[in-house]
Write a protein that holds these residues in place. Structure first.
Motif, PDB file in Angstrom:
ATOM      1  N   MET A 503       0.803  -0.998  -0.084  1.00  0.00           N
ATOM      2  CA  MET A 503      -0.039   0.090   0.055  1.00  0.00           C
ATOM      3  C   MET A 503       0.890   1.469  -0.023  1.00  0.00           C
ATOM      4  SD  MET A 503      -2.918  -1.204   2.571  1.00  0.00           S
ATOM      5  CE  MET A 503      -3.665   0.468   2.786  1.00  0.00           C
ATOM      6  N   PHE A 504       2.016   1.219   0.716  1.00  0.00           N
ATOM      7  CA  PHE A 504       2.787   2.555   0.853  1.00  0.00           C
ATOM      8  C   PHE A 504       3.643   2.417  -0.424  1.00  0.00           C
ATOM      9  CE2 PHE A 504       2.202   3.158   5.390  1.00  0.00           C
ATOM     10  CZ  PHE A 504       2.456   4.408   5.621  1.00  0.00           C
ATOM     11  N   LEU A 505       3.839   1.304  -1.091  1.00  0.00           N
ATOM     12  CA  LEU A 505       4.622   1.420  -2.293  1.00  0.00           C
ATOM     13  C   LEU A 505       3.493   2.318  -3.260  1.00  0.00           C
ATOM     14  CD1 LEU A 505       6.972   0.846  -4.344  1.00  0.00           C
ATOM     15  CD2 LEU A 505       5.702  -1.279  -4.678  1.00  0.00           C
ATOM     16  N   GLY A 506       2.456   1.804  -3.488  1.00  0.00           N
ATOM     17  CA  GLY A 506       1.423   2.351  -4.238  1.00  0.00           C
ATOM     18  C   GLY A 506       1.104   3.949  -4.184  1.00  0.00           C
ATOM     19  N   LEU A 507       1.243   4.099  -2.641  1.00  0.00           N
ATOM     20  CA  LEU A 507       0.840   5.579  -2.142  1.00  0.00           C
ATOM     21  C   LEU A 507       2.120   6.505  -2.611  1.00  0.00           C
ATOM     22  CD1 LEU A 507      -0.998   7.575  -0.784  1.00  0.00           C
ATOM     23  CD2 LEU A 507       0.098   6.780   1.546  1.00  0.00           C
ATOM     24  N   ILE A 508       3.189   5.901  -2.449  1.00  0.00           N
ATOM     25  CA  ILE A 508       4.238   6.995  -2.532  1.00  0.00           C
ATOM     26  C   ILE A 508       4.700   7.029  -4.096  1.00  0.00           C
ATOM     27  CG2 ILE A 508       6.874   6.998  -2.384  1.00  0.00           C
ATOM     28  CD1 ILE A 508       6.499   5.709   0.391  1.00  0.00           C
ATOM     29  N   PHE A 510       2.269   6.949  -6.201  1.00  0.00           N
ATOM     30  CA  PHE A 510       1.185   8.230  -6.629  1.00  0.00           C
ATOM     31  C   PHE A 510       1.562   9.489  -6.257  1.00  0.00           C
ATOM     32  CE2 PHE A 510      -2.631  10.308  -5.643  1.00  0.00           C
ATOM     33  CZ  PHE A 510      -3.238  10.494  -6.858  1.00  0.00           C
ATOM     34  N   VAL A 511       1.913   9.820  -5.166  1.00  0.00           N
ATOM     35  CA  VAL A 511       2.323  11.065  -4.782  1.00  0.00           C
ATOM     36  C   VAL A 511       3.582  11.519  -5.413  1.00  0.00           C
ATOM     37  CG1 VAL A 511       3.330  12.659  -2.781  1.00  0.00           C
ATOM     38  CG2 VAL A 511       1.536  10.611  -2.229  1.00  0.00           C
ATOM     39  N   LEU A 512       4.534  10.830  -5.828  1.00  0.00           N
ATOM     40  CA  LEU A 512       5.610  11.298  -6.817  1.00  0.00           C
ATOM     41  C   LEU A 512       5.268  11.401  -8.047  1.00  0.00           C
ATOM     42  CD1 LEU A 512       8.430   9.335  -4.893  1.00  0.00           C
ATOM     43  CD2 LEU A 512       8.068  11.469  -4.520  1.00  0.00           C
ATOM     44  N   LYS A 513       4.395  10.504  -8.551  1.00  0.00           N
ATOM     45  CA  LYS A 513       4.172  10.735 -10.063  1.00  0.00           C
ATOM     46  C   LYS A 513       2.969  11.480 -10.386  1.00  0.00           C
ATOM     47  CE  LYS A 513       7.734   7.621 -10.937  1.00  0.00           C
ATOM     48  NZ  LYS A 513       8.622   8.012 -11.771  1.00  0.00           N
ATOM     49  N   ARG A 514       1.929  11.456  -9.469  1.00  0.00           N
ATOM     50  CA  ARG A 514       0.591  12.137  -9.810  1.00  0.00           C
ATOM     51  C   ARG A 514       0.371  13.450  -9.266  1.00  0.00           C
ATOM     52  NH1 ARG A 514      -0.436   9.805 -14.889  1.00  0.00           N
ATOM     53  NH2 ARG A 514      -0.111   7.373 -14.487  1.00  0.00           N
ATOM     54  N   THR A 515       1.223  14.015  -8.233  1.00  0.00           N
ATOM     55  CA  THR A 515       0.794  15.195  -7.435  1.00  0.00           C
ATOM     56  C   THR A 515       1.622  16.135  -7.631  1.00  0.00           C
ATOM     57  OG1 THR A 515       1.861  14.526  -5.379  1.00  0.00           O
ATOM     58  CG2 THR A 515      -0.325  13.577  -5.866  1.00  0.00           C
ATOM     59  N   ARG A 516       1.574  17.570  -7.412  1.00  0.00           N
ATOM     60  CA  ARG A 516       2.332  18.628  -7.709  1.00  0.00           C
ATOM     61  C   ARG A 516       3.431  18.487  -6.889  1.00  0.00           C
ATOM     62  NH1 ARG A 516       2.695  23.558 -10.081  1.00  0.00           N
ATOM     63  NH2 ARG A 516       3.623  24.796  -8.891  1.00  0.00           N
ATOM     64  N   LEU A 517       3.181  18.018  -5.523  1.00  0.00           N
ATOM     65  CA  LEU A 517       4.130  17.776  -4.403  1.00  0.00           C
ATOM     66  C   LEU A 517       5.424  16.840  -4.896  1.00  0.00           C
ATOM     67  CD1 LEU A 517       5.558  18.151  -1.802  1.00  0.00           C
ATOM     68  CD2 LEU A 517       4.074  16.517  -0.758  1.00  0.00           C
ATOM     69  N   GLY A 518       4.841  15.657  -5.627  1.00  0.00           N
ATOM     70  CA  GLY A 518       5.769  14.671  -6.266  1.00  0.00           C
ATOM     71  C   GLY A 518       6.519  15.309  -7.298  1.00  0.00           C
ATOM     72  N   LEU A 519       6.045  16.068  -8.076  1.00  0.00           N
ATOM     73  CA  LEU A 519       6.674  16.667  -9.159  1.00  0.00           C
ATOM     74  C   LEU A 519       7.676  17.628  -8.828  1.00  0.00           C
ATOM     75  CD1 LEU A 519       6.831  17.126 -12.262  1.00  0.00           C
ATOM     76  CD2 LEU A 519       5.305  19.035 -11.897  1.00  0.00           C
ATOM     77  N   GLU A 520       7.432  18.222  -7.581  1.00  0.00           N
ATOM     78  CA  GLU A 520       8.488  19.277  -7.243  1.00  0.00           C
ATOM     79  C   GLU A 520       9.510  18.499  -6.342  1.00  0.00           C
ATOM     80  OE1 GLU A 520       6.146  21.916  -4.715  1.00  0.00           O
ATOM     81  OE2 GLU A 520       5.340  23.298  -6.317  1.00  0.00           O
ATOM     82  N   VAL A 590      12.236   5.130  -5.227  1.00  0.00           N
ATOM     83  CA  VAL A 590      11.357   4.251  -4.559  1.00  0.00           C
ATOM     84  C   VAL A 590      11.645   2.652  -5.143  1.00  0.00           C
ATOM     85  CG1 VAL A 590       9.144   3.573  -4.228  1.00  0.00           C
ATOM     86  CG2 VAL A 590       9.667   5.914  -4.300  1.00  0.00           C
ATOM     87  N   TRP A 591      11.862   2.468  -6.452  1.00  0.00           N
ATOM     88  CA  TRP A 591      12.030   1.196  -6.946  1.00  0.00           C
ATOM     89  C   TRP A 591      13.498   0.570  -6.609  1.00  0.00           C
ATOM     90  CZ3 TRP A 591       7.983  -0.995  -8.392  1.00  0.00           C
ATOM     91  CH2 TRP A 591       6.920  -0.394  -8.958  1.00  0.00           C
ATOM     92  N   GLY A 592      14.427   1.405  -6.215  1.00  0.00           N
ATOM     93  CA  GLY A 592      15.410   0.977  -5.989  1.00  0.00           C
ATOM     94  C   GLY A 592      15.493   0.681  -4.379  1.00  0.00           C
TER      95      GLY A 592
END
Length: 647
Positions: A503-508, A510-520, A590-592
């Protein structure tokens, strides 16, 4: 055993009372000495008369007799069942069940059946209890048979299966009957069918039964006997040593014993005549060769047994054949048992590999949860946070505190997870604002500062919660384990941690790839200067990233605390593995981190499997392997581009 079976069946069907025994007391009075001090032979007489009587009260008497609850009143010689209540003794009439209370036991003599007699009585009771209306008594009877298997138990056990109302106990009876049939089946066909039925059962007791069928004894003969069921012909020098082979010849009276030096000395002392023994002066017997010569002279005169020379030993060994012979005489049975056991061992080996893989996967999930927050902060900010383990500890203690106020363990965990994130997120933000942001690009000072904070947080936890481990209790639905077979099992807590890691893998992601915070965050990770020129505030991103990583560590602490001890030092148990996971997997990826956690988890379990007696050595070997791995791939399994690559 036939007598025991006869007793059990007669008690079950309540045979008519014989004319000469109107009650149980009459029988016991006839055998007073046998009841008070029974032996393996004399107990049979009592049991025979009980069978002939068919009295229903004989069964409870046997149970009380076995449990040493039978006493004789000295004043009139009558037998009773003694029940001790508080300081008084209640005597129960064996025929009517009426009770009387006596103040003391001065007038009572206790019947003392020995262990052999009690086992004989127990055998009869076990067979009778297989069809008892009380399921607990039936289960106890099945357990007793499993502990001490005997041929006489097979028939009554099989007869009780058809009428067994409990499906679980019925399955247990069928399985136990199969094992008894392997050992004591009436015909070859029955035993072979039972052996074939065991081929899919991986339990230890089934393997023990098959190994019993395949048990062997070392034998020696001039030639291999044609009618023997031979398991293996032994080669002297490979399968058995020369010393062991000759000792086997001596035990079989096929060779004379070896005369030891001590025996030579004793023989020489016993045959001294004047100052000479065996034609050699006593003063000259100061070497082994001289003593051997004197002994040989005595042997030539027939006074002592001759010595066996090494050449004679070799000749005796060469003249015989050594082999292992099955205790089971039927080769068809042993062949079938060997085939089934080989199939079971293959399945056990495969199941052990699967079980080891599940353990490694579970450990990798724990390391991933512990390291993912560190991977984010280390990757984005380049900060070596030695206090990361203490955020894990803070999360675990948060769960403990919540459970003190919320007794429902499921609800308490639901509350503890977001609360632990909030507390550790706030602590992480405070730490970044007060300490970390003043030490950017100064890795040594950052390491020392965070290490000091780590020690301070540990001491603070000790002052608040003490040094003893605190329980973080898992909900009832997480207790136990998922059992695939007798080899593969994984606890529900570890399954829950694995699911939480996914669940955390998917959540992180999502945050890194699909949100503005993740983009920044990704922009600052790859090139902070360019990100700042595009209007992104790196300081704010660093603060939020450090808080996010700390919050994830807090949630990991709740999960880890469900199965590990919650102490002030628990963070130190995971900080090293967390850093190794991040460095091996690849900083800031994350994948690393997932790859690093998997590598370290599987590597650690593999080393522990190879060296299970020394877990410290396993840790050492793992660290050495990782050091070598980094030498060949310093950027980790999944390397980043941008600032991480430049650094």
């Amino acid at each position: 055993m036939l007598r025991m079976l006869s007793l059990a069946l007669s008690l079950w069907f309540f045979l008519p009372v014989s004319a000469h025994a109107q009650n149980l007391q009459d029988i016991l009075q006839t055998h007073q000495s046998e009841v008070l001090s029974p032996g393996r032979q004399s107990v049979g007489i009592v049991l025979d008369d009980l069978v002939a009587s068919g009295l229903p009260q004989a069964l409870p008497f046997l149970e009380a007799w076995r449990d040493r609850e039978i006493v004789q009143r000295d004043s009139d010689g009558l037998f009773f069942r003694a029940i001790e209540v508080d300081d008084a003794i209640t005597l129960q009439d064996l025929d009517t069940g009426t009770t009387t209370t006596v103040a003391n036991d001065d007038d009572l003599t206790e019947a003392r059946p020995n262990g052999g007699v009690r086992r004989a009585i127990g055998d009869a009771l076990v067979q009778f209890q297989l069809s008892d209306p009380d399921i607990m008594r039936r289960q106890a009877a099945v357990d007793a048979i499993a502990r001490s298997m005997d041929a006489s138990q097979l028939g009554p056990l099989e007869a009780s299966i058809a009428d067994e109302p409990d499906p679980t106990l019925k399955e247990t009876k069928e399985r136990l009957a199969g094992m008894l049939a392997v050992l004591f089946g009436d015909t070859q066909e029955v035993r072979i069918a039972a052996i074939a039925g065991m081929a899919d059962d991986l339990s230890v007791d089934v393997r023990a039964v098959l190994n019993t069928v395949l048990s062997t004894e070392p034998q020696v003969a001039n030639t291999l006997p044609e009618d023997a069921n031979i398991a293996q012909v032994l080669t002297v020098g490979n399968d058995v040593t020369d010393t062991e082979a000759y000792a086997q010849l001596i035990a079989a009276d096929l060779a004379p014993p070896i005369v030891t030096n001590a025996q030579i000395r004793e023989a020489l002392v016993a045959n001294i005549a004047g100052d000479i023994v065996g034609g050699v002066a006593v003063s000259d017997l100061n070497t082994d060769a001289a003593r051997a010569a004197a002994y040989d002279a005595l042997a030539a005169e027939g006074l002592v047994a001759p010595r066996v020379t090494p050449e004679e030993q070799e000749a005796a060994i060469a003249a015989h054949v050594f082999y292992l012979q099955y205790d089971e005489p039927d080769p068809v049975i042993t062949d079938a048992a060997a085939k089934s056991l080989a199939a079971i061992e293959t399945k056990v080996a495969f199941s052990q590999s699967v079980d080891l893989g599940l353990d490694a996967l579970s450990l990798a999930s724990i390391y991933f949860l512990a390291a993912i927050g560190l991977a984010i902060t280390f990757g984005v900010m380049g900060v070596i946070n030695m206090a990361h383990g203490e955020f894990i500890m803070m999360g675990a203690y948060t769960g403990f505190v919540v459970q003190q106020f919320v007794p429902d363990y499921t609800l308490s965990i639901i509350i503890a997870l977001p609360l632990a994130f909030a507390i550790t997120f706030g602590a992480g933000v405070a730490m970044e604002r007060l300490v970390i942001r003043h030490l950017y690009h100064r890795p040594l000072e950052t390491l020392l500062a965070t290490f000091g904070i780590s020690i301070a947080l540990q001491q603070l936890a000790k002052n608040i919660f003490g040094t003893q481990a605190r329980p973080l209790t898992s909900p009832e639905w997480l207790s136990g384990a998922l059992v695939i077979n007798d080899v593969i099992a994984i606890s529900y807590i570890r399954i829950a941690i694995f699911v939480l890691a996914l669940m955390f893998l998917g959540l992180i992601l999502f945050v890194l790839k699909r949100t503005r915070l993740g983009l920044e965050v990704r922009a600052v990770t790859q090139n902070p200067g360019m990100a700042a020129s595009m209007g992104i505030n790196p300081d704010k991103i660093n603060m939020l990233t450090f808080g996010l990583g700390s919050g994830i560590a807090g949630i990991a602490g709740v999960a880890i605390g469900l199965y590990a001890k919650v102490t002030s030092e628990m963070g130190a148990d995971y900080i090293v593995q967390s850093f190794m996971t991040v460095v091996v997997g690849g900083v800031g990826n994350v994948w690393g981190t997932l790859a690093g956690a998997s590598l370290i988890g599987f590597l650690q379990k593999g080393i522990e499997w190879l060296n299970p007696s020394n877990t410290l050595a396993a840790q050492t070997y793992m660290i050495l392997f990782i050091i070598l791995f980094i030498q060949f791939r310093p950027k980790g399994i999944v390397a980043l581009k941008g600032r991480a690559a430049a650094d």
